[in-house]
Design a protein around this motif. Structure first.
Motif, PDB file in Angstrom:
ATOM      1  N   HIS A 116      11.979  32.750  19.968  1.00 18.16           N
ATOM      2  CA  HIS A 116      12.669  33.479  21.046  1.00 18.16           C
ATOM      3  C   HIS A 116      12.367  32.862  22.416  1.00 18.16           C
ATOM      4  O   HIS A 116      13.283  32.588  23.190  1.00 18.16           O
ATOM      5  N   LEU A 117      11.103  32.646  22.701  1.00 28.82           N
ATOM      6  CA  LEU A 117      10.714  32.207  24.044  1.00 28.82           C
ATOM      7  C   LEU A 117      11.043  30.737  24.330  1.00 28.82           C
ATOM      8  O   LEU A 117      11.173  30.355  25.486  1.00 28.82           O
ATOM      9  N   ARG A 118      11.224  29.921  23.308  1.00 29.05           N
ATOM     10  CA  ARG A 118      11.577  28.516  23.536  1.00 29.05           C
ATOM     11  C   ARG A 118      12.927  28.398  24.229  1.00 29.05           C
ATOM     12  O   ARG A 118      13.225  27.390  24.865  1.00 29.05           O
ATOM     13  N   LEU A 119      13.735  29.439  24.124  1.00 25.28           N
ATOM     14  CA  LEU A 119      15.065  29.421  24.729  1.00 25.28           C
ATOM     15  C   LEU A 119      15.043  29.716  26.216  1.00 25.28           C
ATOM     16  O   LEU A 119      16.059  29.550  26.892  1.00 25.28           O
ATOM     17  N   ASP A 120      13.915  30.149  26.739  1.00 21.81           N
ATOM     18  CA  ASP A 120      13.769  30.400  28.177  1.00 21.81           C
ATOM     19  C   ASP A 120      13.278  29.106  28.820  1.00 21.81           C
ATOM     20  O   ASP A 120      12.098  28.758  28.697  1.00 21.81           O
TER      21      ASP A 120
END
Length: 142
Positions: A79-83
């Motif tokens: 999830h956070l890799r997309l930020d």
């Protein structure tokens, strides 16, 4: 031009539907928590593991807490890799550092194991609370 982040799947843009201009849900980089552990987490989270300072079990998958924590690390990373701004910093600070500190703690889930041998942990034995202390909330929703 590829950046170092591209090598780790942290700078992957969301795919765009052909001719639509709408963003599609990006796919997973890793297909399982185990693949994530072997290909991303352990190669980047390198620590000295000694009996006194940290513990690890080579058969980590026999420890339900470890499996749950590694799965949480995988899902939060996906999830956070997309930020592109602070996603990886948040992941390291709030997820990796927290869960790995617990997993590697000498008194953590691998307390009974050593680097060469898995030993089944002793489970905490609970006693049932008196009737009525913890009502089944599913019954209240009906």
């Amino acid at each position: 031009m590829a950046t170092d982040f591209d090598l780790y799947g942290t700078d992957t843009p969301a795919p765009v539907a052909a001719g639509q201009g709408a963003e599609k849900e990006p796919g997973l980089v890793y297909g399982s928590a185990e693949e994530f552990l072997h290909e991303q987490l352990l190669p980047t989270y390198v620590r000295s593991v000694t009996v006194k300072s940290a513990k690890w079990c080579i058969e980590w998958y026999f420890h339900p807490e470890a499996v749950s924590r590694v799965a949480a690390l995988w899902r939060s990373w996906e999830h956070l890799r997309l930020d592109p701004k602070t996603g990886m910093s948040v992941w390291w600070k709030d997820h990796a550092d927290h869960h790995m500190r617990v997993l590697l703690d000498p008194q953590g889930p691998f307390y009974n194991c050593d680097m060469k041998e898995h030993r089944y942990p002793e489970h905490l034995e609970p006693k049932k609370a008196p009737a009525g202390w913890f009502p089944d909330v599913r019954a209240l929703q009906a």
